[in-house]
Design a protein around this motif. Structure first.
Motif: not given
Length: 371
Positions: A352-371
């Protein structure tokens, strides 16, 4: 999440997810969305919004149990005010949108945030169906009763499809959602299990242990089997019962109630109990974390989460669907192999921890790319 419900499980799961993120270095805030439907059952002041019947019921309750009600309200509010990092109070969708910063990641869950019976609707706030570009996650969200999905499949599909990463609390809910949405739906642990026992021990460090043996009984809604099983256990062991009700619901050897006590004391009374009898998911969770001899009577409609958890941990022998099942169970002092249980739980926790932290990491990366 349901952070203002004066309910032990609701507050402890909100606190646990907040603390998990703090431990991982995130700036975490709980949106103080004031949902009237959630808060109404716990109000202690008569308001014009109440029906005549509700006003009379509350008035009688205050006459009979005034001090208990006031003390409980104060202890729960103290936990909310001092243990939860809240935003400003928010009353509308527009209030929520104005509170959000452009780089915030939004998370809904845990608890039954997708249960329209509890919320009053399929709320856009709890479904994160908001008109903003923020990245969104559901963590261990619950519907409570999967029939809601079957009856409102199109609406669930429309709203959940807008969430970037989806996880739910029950495997049965995962199966229903997989029928209607194309993205992956994961099953993750309730936040009270996502954090390890060290957090709860830290919360309890100033709480003195109760030396005398007792049975702790915690019921969410009235259940005749629960009363019978608790009384039978009391008869077999000779121990009295401490419970959470505002009055004795029918225990023959009652030893008092912790109705007025706050969430941390609730954990303490499970930690120090000789036995636990409960219908509650979170009563089950803390019984497992503190290696108790416990007996569970799952709710007929919303008991899937208890069954799923105990199946994962190979503790299904702790489920009793009726009084007759308990009568047949002779080895009440059977010790589980807690080392095996803890290892399985730790493995589930890591997933569960791995899934949640990976989701956040991927979303942060996605957000940085959108910027």
């Amino acid at each position: 999440t349901f952070h203002r419900a004066h309910n032990y499980g609701a507050l402890l799961q909100a606190f646990a997810l907040q603390e998990f993120f703090k431990e991982h270095g995130f700036n975490t805030k709980i949106m103080d969305y004031r949902c009237k439907k959630i808060e109404k059952p716990y109000m202690i002041k008569i308001t014009s919004e109440m029906s005549v019947k509700e006003k009379i019921k509350l008035l009688i309750k205050k006459v009979l149990f005034g001090k208990k009600i006031i003390d409980r309200h104060k202890n729960f509010d103290n936990f909310i005010d001092f243990e939860l990092n809240l935003s400003n109070s928010l009353y509308t969708v527009d209030d929520v949108l104005n509170e959000i910063n452009k780089n915030d990641i939004l998370i809904t869950g845990s608890d039954q945030v997708w249960n329209p019976e509890i919320v009053g609707e399929l709320s856009d706030v709890y479904m994160l169906n908001l008109n903003c570009k923020n990245l969104k996650i559901s963590y261990a969200a619950s519907v409570g009763d999967n029939n809601f999905i079957k009856e409102n499949a199109d609406l669930y599909k429309k709203k959940i499809s807008k969430i970037n990463y989806v996880s739910v609390r029950e495997e049965s809910t995962q199966k229903e959602l997989n029928k209607i949405i194309s993205k992956d739906v994961n099953v993750t642990l309730d936040p009270t299990l996502l954090v390890d026992k060290n957090l709860w021990n830290k919360c309890l460090k100033e709480k003195e242990s109760i030396k005398k043996d007792y049975i702790f009984a915690y019921v969410v809604s009235k259940d005749d089997n629960f009363i019978k099983i608790a009384n039978e256990l009391s008869e077999r062991t000779g121990l009295s019962i401490i419970h959470t009700g505002i009055k004795n619901p029918g225990f023959e050897k009652e030893n008092g109630s912790i109705y007025s006590y706050g969430p941390i004391d609730f954990i303490k009374y499970i930690r120090d109990a000789k036995y636990v009898v409960t219908t509650s998911f979170h009563g089950t969770v803390f019984s497992i974390l503190f290696h108790k001899k416990f007996f569970v009577i799952p709710h007929k409609k919303t008991g899937n989460r208890i069954r799923d958890l105990l199946r994962k941990l190979n503790l299904e022998n702790r489920i009793f669907d009726c009084f007759e099942d308990f009568i047949k169970f002779k080895d009440i002092d059977k010790e589980e192999d807690w080392e095996i249980v803890d290892n399985v739980l730790q493995n589930e926790r890591m997933k569960s921890e791995k899934w949640l932290l990976l989701a956040i990491s991927n979303l942060k990366l996605q957000g940085d790319n959108d910027d």
